[in-house]
Write a protein that holds these residues in place. Sequence first.
Motif, short mmCIF file in Angstrom:
data_model
loop_
_atom_site.label_atom_id
_atom_site.label_comp_id
_atom_site.label_asym_id
_atom_site.label_seq_id
_atom_site.Cartn_x
_atom_site.Cartn_y
_atom_site.Cartn_z
N LEU A 383 -24.15 -95.45 88.93
CA LEU A 383 -25.15 -94.98 87.37
C LEU A 383 -24.67 -94.15 87.03
N GLY A 387 -26.05 -93.76 81.06
CA GLY A 387 -26.46 -95.33 80.86
C GLY A 387 -24.94 -96.26 81.93
N VAL A 389 -22.73 -98.55 83.60
CA VAL A 389 -22.79 -98.82 84.90
C VAL A 389 -21.82 -98.77 85.91
N PRO A 470 -24.33 -99.60 78.44
CA PRO A 470 -25.81 -99.76 78.86
C PRO A 470 -26.39 -100.94 77.79
N CYS A 485 -31.23 -98.51 81.02
CA CYS A 485 -30.19 -97.67 81.98
C CYS A 485 -30.02 -96.74 81.23
#
Length: 500
Positions: A383, A387, A389, A470, A485
Amino acid sequence: MMEDGPVSPAQVEVQINGTQQQTGQHGPPQQQTSEKGPPQQQTGQHGPPQQQSGGNVPPQQTPPAKTKAQLKAERREKQEAQRAAKLKLKDEQAKNPGKKPPPKQPPKQVNKKQEVSEAQKKSDGVKAPSKAPKAPVVDKSDTKEQRCTKIEMFSHLNQYDRNSHPTNKISFSSSPVHPAFVKLGVQMNREFVVGSNGRCAALICAVKVFLQQYKCPDSKEIRSHLNAALKPCFNYLKECRSMSISMENFVKYLRHSISKIPPEMSLDDAREEILKEHCDRYFEENIYLAAKTITTTAVNRINNGDTILIYNRCPLILRILLTAKKEGKHFRVMVVDSRPDLRGVDACERLTAAGISCSYVYINSASYVMKEVTKVLLPADGLLANGYVLSEVGTAMLALIARKNNKPVIVCCETYKFSERVQTDSIQFNELADPDDMLKSRVVDASPVADWQEVPHLNLVNMVYDATPPDLVSIVITEIAELPCTSAPVILRRDSERRC
């Protein structure tokens, strides 16, 4: 003695006459036919003079070296000629602006010692041997530049090479890389060790084996010598395969722990502290206990009658589903899989063996089955601070489809995978796997692009990760709490304060 410089016929005559007069002291001098006649010598200016009558023959004279003034004058003439050529070229370009100038040739580098030796050999009548130009040495092991020219967009990433082996550049007799790291590098390169948690756990085990056999000289400080001994091992792992975020965070934590070792601490005490207080504790808190806490939190979000969509095979996601089944919850799982690894087959087999109803689809059919799904449960390899992924390629596509159908997307990620890196696309940082893996198929017929290497202007790209924005993620479940996030910087600041 003659001074350095050009020799004139008059000087040669004076030198010969002077030599004859000196030799005449011990014998009768030889008379010349004419007092003012020309000296009897060869027609060549640099050749030795020949006398008509007998007597002592003077030794042969070597050609005199050029003075600094003469060399300076020659350089000045060459510069004047080059300047005149440049002015002439500018005039031609001004008259013909569309005409391209000829390419410049690099100046030849002349070795002064070699030039003097060749001049002496020519004056002595010996022909200087001509040296053949050396062919450029090409390192066959480093073909990265040749591969990078195929796709310029991914030229900054490590290119996969099937022919290269990570142990080719290692000398096992005098290599600073520990055998435990050599083994781990081969396993990572051949994808025997996969997954962010699995690769980090394997790295911790390799460090523990290294520390058990580590010896520090008495004249060295432990923390400086230990960091220097671990550096080539970590560099070797990076050459085998790019480190995941989990591995990078552990390396950073380990170096910070080593830097805090007191100088007066003994080697045995330092080894015991690093092994138990840092390596074992890091694995227990960040991997084992964190997964256990995330499992408990995620199970509470699963309700009876849910249809949960998962992607490929992740040990943490499988653990959550199996734990929910043990608690007596009834739900259905939709397993979405993608090439080339097709790890979703193994996940589907394990879930059906536990009595969970499953459906198996390819990722290109995800938009058709998303209407039946109530929750999307996805893992994460990292992460980022903004924010985003970072997860297996295809995750962003599933999150986008779920958002389009108003389905909640739940991401499970440990806090030790949080990174201070900022990334908004999947090109800035990524890995390129074997492109031939894209040809894998369960169909007997061969792929239509099986001979893609022979087709010009055709390239296959096998990317490992993608970045999910995010705004496509509903919640992130960590061992601390359920966070959005955008709370990643808070966790990163907390961890940095704890290290300090």
